[in-house]
Design an enzyme around this catalytic site. Structure first.
Site, mmCIF file in Angstrom:
data_model
loop_
_atom_site.group_PDB
_atom_site.id
_atom_site.type_symbol
_atom_site.label_atom_id
_atom_site.label_comp_id
_atom_site.label_asym_id
_atom_site.label_seq_id
_atom_site.Cartn_x
_atom_site.Cartn_y
_atom_site.Cartn_z
ATOM 1 N N ARG A 140 47.166 38.384 37.273
ATOM 2 C CA ARG A 140 47.195 36.942 37.035
ATOM 3 C C ARG A 140 46.118 36.447 36.097
ATOM 4 N NH1 ARG A 140 49.752 37.843 41.503
ATOM 5 N NH2 ARG A 140 48.088 39.335 41.743
ATOM 6 N N THR A 141 44.880 36.828 36.359
ATOM 7 C CA THR A 141 43.794 36.261 35.559
ATOM 8 C C THR A 141 43.948 36.678 34.101
ATOM 9 O OG1 THR A 141 42.411 36.386 37.518
ATOM 10 C CG2 THR A 141 41.291 35.991 35.443
ATOM 11 N N LYS A 153 31.614 56.268 27.585
ATOM 12 C CA LYS A 153 30.665 57.179 26.926
ATOM 13 C C LYS A 153 29.234 56.842 27.319
ATOM 14 C CE LYS A 153 33.516 57.422 22.745
ATOM 15 N NZ LYS A 153 33.525 57.015 21.325
ATOM 16 N N HIS A 194 33.999 33.465 40.577
ATOM 17 C CA HIS A 194 35.280 33.525 39.873
ATOM 18 C C HIS A 194 35.656 32.075 39.515
ATOM 19 C CE1 HIS A 194 39.123 34.803 38.577
ATOM 20 N NE2 HIS A 194 39.519 35.526 39.607
HETATM 21 C C1 NCD Z 1 41.257 37.640 43.028
HETATM 22 C C2 NCD Z 1 40.096 38.376 42.396
HETATM 23 O O1 NCD Z 1 40.265 39.167 41.463
HETATM 24 O O2 NCD Z 1 38.992 38.118 42.847
HETATM 25 N N1 NCD Z 1 42.427 37.730 42.290
HETATM 26 C C3 NCD Z 1 42.648 36.837 41.282
HETATM 27 O O3 NCD Z 1 41.881 36.730 40.344
HETATM 28 N N2 NCD Z 1 43.721 36.048 41.395
HETATM 29 C C4 NCD Z 1 41.447 37.935 44.457
HETATM 30 C C5 NCD Z 1 41.582 39.358 44.918
HETATM 31 O O4 NCD Z 1 41.614 40.289 44.129
HETATM 32 O O5 NCD Z 1 41.698 39.512 46.133
#
Ligand code: NCD
Length: 298
Positions: free
Chosen positions: A50-51, A79, A128
């Site tokens: 998704r991200t 490396k 995040h």
């Molecule tokens: C999350 C992450 O990568 O922290 N996923 C995301 O970005 N939608 C949540 C997760 O991985 O559990």
């Protein structure tokens, strides 16, 4: 130059204005060419669907282009190159960097060596911010952000999405309810940081004892990859699972969110219930990331 490293660096005014802009884009302007000719590096040193894809989609809708590096094996990190050197060089090729990295603090370090804006797309168990903005955006679509009760369920020890969201909620009049398996509670340092920022946090042992008070239930996955060993993970895996029965007596406009991917924490039979907003939440990643990119790149 503006970076987006942690939601803690943003004021309520900045967050609200980004959410307003995201709303405008979502409703009225899904394809604007404001970043025509701009090149952005998506450096993803941890798995992502998704991200990464929603940043790429956001960028394409803005008329820009993404250069994607999505494995440690495929880059000179394998490396032995340091992140500092990688970032110093990459930032001379592009107009912005979106970075996901397994180490907490990686994005903060990267911005010290970058000549272009850096957006943190997840640093280990740290922060995040883009996920948090789309979480807030999704809540705001259903209810005002003030005066609500938000439950955080799951791996609150390693889950960066929960950490980021909890910090952002301190800007609003929100009561935070934590519900975590023993050993996966919010780290003490995070909890005391939240309380210093004025958060009202109530800890619960079970979901059933609090679910009917909540306006938002934010479910998270157990972060298997951050456990020191598999045996410790096995002790807690599958220790909670949201089912339609849990939602039988919830508040009328209550919603369920999850940053996804899920790994058994929400039974698929919840997906068709009116409370289930997690796919809408994922969809909201595109307009919110368009707004973020536009904000820092221009
Ligand atoms: C999350 C992450 O990568 O922290 N996923 C995301 O970005 N939608 C949540 C997760 O991985 O559990």
């Amino acid at each position: 130059m503006r970076h987006i490293i942690s939601i803690r660096d943003m004021s309520r005014e900045e967050i609200d204005s980004l959410l307003d802009k995201s709303e405008y884009i979502r409703k009225k302007d899904k394809y604007r060419r404001s970043l025509e000719g701009k090149l952005i590096a998506l450096l993803f040193f941890e798995p992502s669907t998704r991200t990464r894809m929603s940043f790429a989609s956001a960028l394409a809708r803005l008329g820009g282009e993404a250069i994607i590096v999505d494995s440690v094996e495929g880059s000179s990190i394998s490396k032995g190159e340091t992140l500092a050197d990688t970032v110093r060089v990459v930032s001379s090729y592009v107009d912005g960097i979106v970075l996901r990295h397994p180490k907490e603090g990686a994005a903060r370090l990267a911005c010290e060596f970058s000549n272009v804006p850096v957006i943190n797309a997840g640093d280990g168990a740290g922060q995040h911010p883009s996920q948090t903005l789309l979480d807030l955006f999704t809540i705001r679509e259903s209810m005002p952000l003030d005066g609500i009760e938000v439950g955080l369920l799951g791996d609150l020890r390693y889950g960066r999405t929960a950490h980021s969201l909890a910090h952002a909620l301190t800007h609003y009049d929100v009561r935070i309810h934590t519900i975590a398996p023993r050993s996966l509670e919010l780290p003490n340092s995070t909890l005391s940081g939240l309380i210093r920022m004025g958060a009202k946090v109530i800890e619960h042992e079970t979901l059933d004892s609090v679910i009917n008070e909540l306006d938002v239930l934010y479910v998270t996955r157990i972060q298997r990859e951050r456990f020191p060993d598999l045996a410790t993970y096995s002790k807690v895996s599958l220790s909670y699972r949201l089912t339609p029965e849990n939602l039988a007596d919830v508040k009328e406009n209550m919603i369920v969110l999850h940053p996804l991917p899920r790994a058994g924490e929400i039974d698929p039979s919840v997906d068709t219930m009116p409370q289930a907003k997690y796919f809408r939440q994922a969809e909201n990643g595109v307009p919110v990331r368009m707004a973020m990119l536009e904000e820092v790149i221009q």
